[in-house]
Design a protein around this motif. Structure first.
Motif, PDB file in Angstrom:
ATOM      1  N   PRO A  75      84.011  -4.536 -24.169  1.00 33.79           N
ATOM      2  CA  PRO A  75      83.592  -5.495 -25.202  1.00 33.79           C
ATOM      3  C   PRO A  75      84.735  -5.790 -26.168  1.00 33.79           C
ATOM      4  O   PRO A  75      84.820  -5.229 -27.258  1.00 33.79           O
ATOM      5  CB  PRO A  75      82.431  -4.782 -25.885  1.00 33.79           C
ATOM      6  CG  PRO A  75      82.717  -3.334 -25.696  1.00 33.79           C
ATOM      7  CD  PRO A  75      83.432  -3.207 -24.381  1.00 33.79           C
ATOM      8  N   ASN A  76      85.640  -6.689 -25.760  1.00 40.22           N
ATOM      9  CA  ASN A  76      86.791  -7.033 -26.578  1.00 40.22           C
ATOM     10  C   ASN A  76      86.497  -8.267 -27.416  1.00 40.22           C
ATOM     11  O   ASN A  76      85.597  -8.258 -28.224  1.00 40.22           O
ATOM     12  CB  ASN A  76      88.018  -7.226 -25.686  1.00 40.22           C
ATOM     13  CG  ASN A  76      88.452  -5.930 -25.007  1.00 40.22           C
ATOM     14  OD1 ASN A  76      88.416  -4.861 -25.615  1.00 40.22           O
ATOM     15  ND2 ASN A  76      88.861  -6.018 -23.756  1.00 40.22           N
ATOM     16  N   ALA A  77      87.242  -9.336 -27.226  1.00 41.80           N
ATOM     17  CA  ALA A  77      87.044 -10.553 -28.005  1.00 41.80           C
ATOM     18  C   ALA A  77      85.674 -11.165 -27.722  1.00 41.80           C
ATOM     19  O   ALA A  77      85.145 -11.063 -26.611  1.00 41.80           O
ATOM     20  CB  ALA A  77      88.144 -11.559 -27.683  1.00 41.80           C
ATOM     21  N   VAL A  78      85.129 -11.825 -28.734  1.00 47.80           N
ATOM     22  CA  VAL A  78      83.779 -12.379 -28.642  1.00 47.80           C
ATOM     23  C   VAL A  78      83.670 -13.379 -27.497  1.00 47.80           C
ATOM     24  O   VAL A  78      82.683 -13.380 -26.751  1.00 47.80           O
ATOM     25  CB  VAL A  78      83.374 -13.025 -29.980  1.00 47.80           C
ATOM     26  CG1 VAL A  78      82.046 -13.746 -29.850  1.00 47.80           C
ATOM     27  CG2 VAL A  78      83.306 -11.964 -31.086  1.00 47.80           C
ATOM     28  N   HIS A  79      84.680 -14.249 -27.345  1.00 49.29           N
ATOM     29  CA  HIS A  79      84.596 -15.255 -26.282  1.00 49.29           C
ATOM     30  C   HIS A  79      84.641 -14.614 -24.903  1.00 49.29           C
ATOM     31  O   HIS A  79      84.033 -15.111 -23.953  1.00 49.29           O
ATOM     32  CB  HIS A  79      85.708 -16.301 -26.434  1.00 49.29           C
ATOM     33  CG  HIS A  79      87.080 -15.786 -26.143  1.00 49.29           C
ATOM     34  ND1 HIS A  79      87.813 -15.069 -27.059  1.00 49.29           N
ATOM     35  CD2 HIS A  79      87.855 -15.877 -25.023  1.00 49.29           C
ATOM     36  CE1 HIS A  79      88.981 -14.755 -26.539  1.00 49.29           C
ATOM     37  NE2 HIS A  79      89.030 -15.221 -25.309  1.00 49.29           N
TER      38      HIS A  79
END
Length: 260
Positions: A75-79
């Motif tokens: 679960p890194n960047a929102v996009h």
């Protein structure tokens, strides 16, 4: 309700998150099955929203493993989270207030577009075809959540309940494997809550999986297939709603005397 036999869609094991001296999440683990509504409840400050923010890329966990639809998931960047198949709403509504309802849903759909910047700028034939498809997709989703008549209404001019429905439509536009809803009934009146429950039942019946944070105990117990209860960042109970509701630790920490 789901019969509980679905495959594991999202497995989260040993999540820890600390903010300075505060242990916000302590070894939190849960498995969400495909096609169910999974509830995450607990008193204020229990770590529910922190957990949501971790799995949706807003916070980086200190430790923990994540498997989404059988594949390791970071679960890194929102996009990137949206592309992986997790979409969320927020406790405080985050719509584009000056855009129409249809435009808000179209924004959500663009995470799945293929035309790219060049196509959008030069209005290539594939880009125009894709934009037409996105408009039709938005219209279908507004109809699905019951607000198609407000397609051309700016989001800020919608009623509170309709704004909540619009947020769900925008999240669904990403074609999520998991729809994560952060207190969707907050601020709703009784009639709006009944309508919300009907919508969430329909989404589940159509095969979507939902992770739900909600303070309305009656709504949670009547809607969710299984629950996890957090208190001070730790899991204190997991299981079927009727079992969790009777758990002494849950009664003491969250439900109070009204649960007896």
């Amino acid at each position: 309700m789901n019969n509980g036999t679905g495959n594991i869609l999202l497995s989260i094991q040993g999540v820890n998150k600390r903010f300075g001296g505060l242990q916000a999440l302590a070894d939190v683990s849960l498995d969400i099955r495909a096609g169910e509504i999974y509830g995450l409840i607990g008193p204020n400050g229990a770590g529910k929203t922190t957990f949501f923010n971790v799995i949706t890329g807003l916070y980086k966990p200190d430790s923990g493993t994540f498997v989404l639809d059988g594949q390791p998931y970071r679960p890194n960047a929102v996009h990137e989270v949206a592309k992986a198949g997790i979409a969320r709403t927020f406790q405080n509504i985050r719509l584009f207030g000056d855009m129409t309802a249809a435009e808000n849903v179209m924004v959500g759909r663009h995470v799945r577009t293929r035309a790219g910047v060049i196509g959008a700028v030069f209005r290539t034939r594939p880009a125009r075809a894709e934009e037409s498809s996105i408009q039709a997709w938005a219209a279908d989703l507004l109809n699905y959540v019951g607000i198609s008549q407000y397609a051309d209404t700016t989001a800020r001019n919608l009623s509170y309940g309709h704004q909540r429905r619009l947020e769900i439509a925008r999240a669904l536009a990403t074609e999520p494997k998991l729809l994560a809803l952060d207190e969707p009934a907050a601020g709703m009146n009784a009639t709006e809550k009944v309508a919300l429950r009907g919508l969430l039942d329909k989404i589940r019946a159509d095969g979507k999986t939902i992770l739900l944070i909600e303070h309305d105990v009656k709504l949670v117990m009547g809607l969710c297939d299984r629950l996890t209860v957090l208190d001070y960042g730790k899991v204190i109970a997991q299981g079927l709603p009727q079992d969790v509701q009777r758990d002494p630790a849950v009664i003491e920490a969250y439900l109070g005397a009204s649960a007896h």
